[in-house]
Design a protein around this motif. Structure first.
Motif: not given
Length: 802
Positions: A200-208
């Motif tokens: 439960d941790d969104l990929t989009e929060n890590y990288v653009e």
């Protein structure tokens, strides 16, 4: 491409042996160059169980081992320190070949050794994780004695070595080779189902992700894996990598390589903590930008290259290799998995320019499936999770700039049968294509509308589909038919005289040269070809290999001069070269250029002295004689040579146009001194270029013979003084006309300018031969004709007897 047969069996259960499958694949157009074991010779090594170990009675460092080989108990002598009673070991019996040579039974200090115990280094298994050079390879204790070693260590696989054609880049993926096997054998296909459990941790929060150049990168997708546990990958994965020729490194890198081999989609793993600003920017390189690649080399990047960059600098060369700064190491805790589509030509140019042809670039160069990017990414995430190497965050960042609809092509049944010579029905054709996963819809009574799978990036036209039908239906099943054609009246064509010209030129002692069909506009300047000359109207090449070869040639002369210069720079100054090749004349826009067959000759230096010690200069007259000889062999006699003083390429006083029946065929002469200065060659070079297609209507294949004269001839010499403006050919024409049938030969043997000849005049001396086929001529008969020739010369051209 090396494909493990056992790996293939995971996806398609095939009842054929590896050798039988190789033959089937080859017949279907996927050539298998060889079928080899992972390690050569392991099937000739057997396992043995050590029953007893005793010291050698006459050597402190040797041991006597009684070994059960399954069929008998033998004695072996060894000095290995890791031997124990009860362990299972590899045994090479007498006659077996190892790296060090042939194994033989031999005595060691009076004790017979009936074979040899082997280490992993001696067998080549140490690279596969079995043994080393420090002792004998110890096998699983449950292994029965007498088992072949390849089965004992699970290396009884076969490797299919595929020799792929450039259009079948899709077969650089094991699953696509499995698809081919399914189509050929009708076996069921089982592709891996990449199910990923996400935290439960969104990929989009890590990288653009931003793509600045969509022409070079249509799609870029990535996943994030956190809590990385770097280590060795399991033996089954390492063995599959090694079978494909890829060296295992660690679990993360091995997974990316494994999926690249499996899906044909190259992946790359970045240390996400090393990506500044958590941004991935796909852009062109910047002027004077540099990057240290994974191999530790500093690379110079230019604006023609596509790079993967973070907020401040390039971190990878797109499709070629990653950067050292973002490499996955023991300190890495979070990685970014990249899966993308990069433009094939740009990847190839970058790889070639930098000398970095990698496994990834080889696949991108042949174009990959843009729809296979996410399945490959998910498969890698699944394997990382399966190995316990990290946790997969939720979702995928997927930037797809230019999605394309599936390609659909019309396939006509009549056209297919006409091309293949078969009588297949529409349903049979549809069934063949369905085995290749091509979906078909009825388009008309005769046609199918075929949808091409996205991974078949080589299918663009109807003829491509017909080829697919042929190879899966079976080339061996296509009936033999003979070509049908309409007979027409034979006539000479340009190619029909090519061999005759080549044979004639070779017979005159010239060497054939083969030069490039493209040249550079700078060559026209070196040859002093005028700007207004039609030779400068050229066809430009869109993607030349280099600037000096940017246009299609309109003359053979630049290539021949490059050959002269190449030889001169290597101290070879006595040359006679010729080339028969096409020149390319541009037509209206949209039309293909006209190709005209030309003969080009260049010569310089001397003909080496023979046994008589006579050297001949390769000058204007030497080349003129060769040209006349070549045309005589084509059935063209009595060429005319007209002075050619206004062509800047040639020496104004030593050049001529070549004419026949008032039709200009080409030119002949010595190159202008300024041209030779441009090439920096201090030699006199004579050249000739002839348009063979202009000469073609005058040529003849008919050979004419005449009997050898039975009666002797009478020679007479004739020297006349004529104005310089009158050519030797004009004088010779008058001589032959006045001489009639009695004059059989006339040769110019001397030209004189001097005090005894008035200014503006010259003396020409000819040798005349008078001969009759039916009698011996008398002096009176010859004198009458000879005097008539002199009278004609005086009347027609004002010649004076000297």
């Amino acid at each position: 491409m090396r494909v493990s047969y056992r790996w293939l069996q995971d996806y398609v259960k095939c009842e054929l042996s590896a050798e039988e499958l190789a033959e089937k694949l080859t017949m279907a157009g996927i050539e298998v160059e060889g079928v080899v074991p992972p390690i050569e010779g392991l099937d000739r090594i057997i396992t043995g169980k050590i029953l007893e170990i005793t010291p050698h009675p006459d050597a402190d460092h040797l041991l006597l081992c009684r070994v059960d080989t399954g069929s008998e108990v033998i004695q072996l002598v060894s000095g290995a320190p890791n031997l124990k009673t009860g362990v299972c070991v590899p045994v090479a019996l007498p006659g077996v070949m190892l790296k060090g040579g042939r194994v033989e039974a031999r005595e060691f200090r009076g004790e017979l050794s009936e074979g040899m115990l082997c280490s992993g280094a001696e067998l080549g298994t140490d690279e596969w994780g079995y043994g080393d050079d420090k002792g004998i390879l110890i096998l699983d204790g449950e292994t029965p004695a007498g088992t072949s070693l390849d089965k004992a260590i699970n290396l009884d696989d076969r490797i299919l070595e595929l020799e792929l054609t450039p259009n079948r880049g899709d077969c650089q993926a094991v699953i696509n080779v499995a698809r081919e096997v399914k189509a050929i054998t009708a076996a069921k296909l089982h592709l891996p189902d990449a199910q990923v459990v996400e935290v439960d941790d969104l990929t989009e929060n890590y990288v653009e992700v931003r793509i600045q150049d969509p022409d070079l990168c249509r799609r870029y997708a990535c996943r994030v894996v956190r809590n990385i546990k770097l280590g060795a990958s399991p033996s089954w994965m390492q063995q599959r990598l090694l079978s494909a020729g890829v060296r295992p490194i660690n679990n993360i890198v091995d997974v990316t390589n494994y999926v690249m081999l499996e899906f044909g989609q190259p992946l790359h793993a970045f240390d996400l903590d090393m990506i500044k600003g958590s941004q991935i920017i796909v852009r062109r390189g910047r002027p004077e930008e540099k990057m240290v690649s994974l191999d530790g080399v500093t690379r110079d990047i230019d604006p023609e290259m596509l790079v993967i960059a973070d907020q401040s600098e390039a971190v990878a060369l797109a499709g070629v290799m990653g950067g050292l700064a973002s490499e996955v190491t023991e300190k890495t805790r979070t990685i970014l998995l990249e899966s993308a589509w990069f433009e094939p030509l740009n990847v190839r140019k970058t790889a070639v320019h930098l000398g970095m042809r990698t496994e990834a670039s080889k696949r991108f160069e042949k174009s990959i499936d843009p729809e296979g990017i996410l399945p490959a990414l998910n498969r890698a995430a699944q394997l990382i999770q399966q190995l316990g190497a990290g946790e997969i965050t939720e979702g995928i960042v997927d930037v797809y700039m230019r999605p394309e609809a599936a390609r659909t092509l019309r396939l006509r049944t009549e056209r297919t049968n006409k091309i293949l010579g078969t009588k297949l029905s529409r349903e049979e054709i549809q069934n063949v294509l369905a085995r290749l996963d091509f979906s078909c819809e009825l388009c008309s009574q005769d046609s199918l509308l075929v949808t091409v799978p996205s991974y078949r990036v080589d299918i663009f036209e109807e003829i491509d589909l017909i080829e697919e039908v042929a190879r899966i239906y079976g080339y061996d099943r296509i009936p033999v038919t003979y070509p049908v054609g309409v007979l027409v009246q034979n006539r000479l064509r340009p190619n029909s005289i090519r061999d005759r010209v080549i044979n004639a030129a070779s017979g005159f002692g010239l060497d054939e040269a083969l030069t490039y069909s493209f040249t550079g506009e700078g060559d026209f300047d070196k040859l002093r070809i005028p700007q207004e000359s039609p030779l400068r109207s050229v066809l430009m090449i869109q993607n030349p290999l280099r600037e000096e070869q940017g246009v299609m040639r309109t003359t053979l002369l630049p290539g021949l001069m490059d050959a002269v210069m190449y030889n001169y720079n290597r101290k070879l100054t006595d040359l006679g070269l010729f080339e028969v090749g096409a020149v390319f004349i541009p037509q209206r826009p949209g039309q293909i250029p006209e190709e005209r067959l030309h003969l080009g000759i260049t010569a310089c230096g001397k003909i080496q002295a023979g046994w008589q010690g006579i050297e001949e200069e390769r000058d204007y007259y030497y080349l003129k004689g060769i040209v006349e000889g070549i045309f005589e062999m084509l059935g063209i006699n009595n060429l005319q040579f007209q002075q050619y003083n206004d062509y800047p390429v040639l020496h104004p006083g030593r050049s001529a146009r070549i004419l026949y029946e008032n039709e200009e065929l080409g030119y002949l002469g010595e190159l202008h001194p300024d041209v030779m200065a441009n090439y920096d060659i201090p030699l006199r070079v004579v050249v000739c270029e002839v348009d063979l297609e202009t000469a073609l209507p005058f040529t003849s294949e008919q050979l004419l013979f005449q009997p050898i004269p039975r009666y002797p001839g009478i020679n007479r010499d004739l020297a006349v003084i004529v104005p310089v403006s009158i050519s030797a050919d004009q004088v010779q024409e008058v001589i032959f006309k006045a001489g009639g049938e009695m004059l059989t030969d006339c040769r110019l043997f001397d030209v004189y300018y001097g005090d005894q000849v008035p200014k503006g005049y010259r003396s020409l001396a000819y040798s005349l031969l008078y001969q009759s086929p039916d009698r011996t001529l008398t002096d009176e008969e010859v004198a009458a004709v000879h005097n008539g020739i002199m009278d004609s010369l005086a009347k027609e051209i004002g010649a004076q007897l000297r």
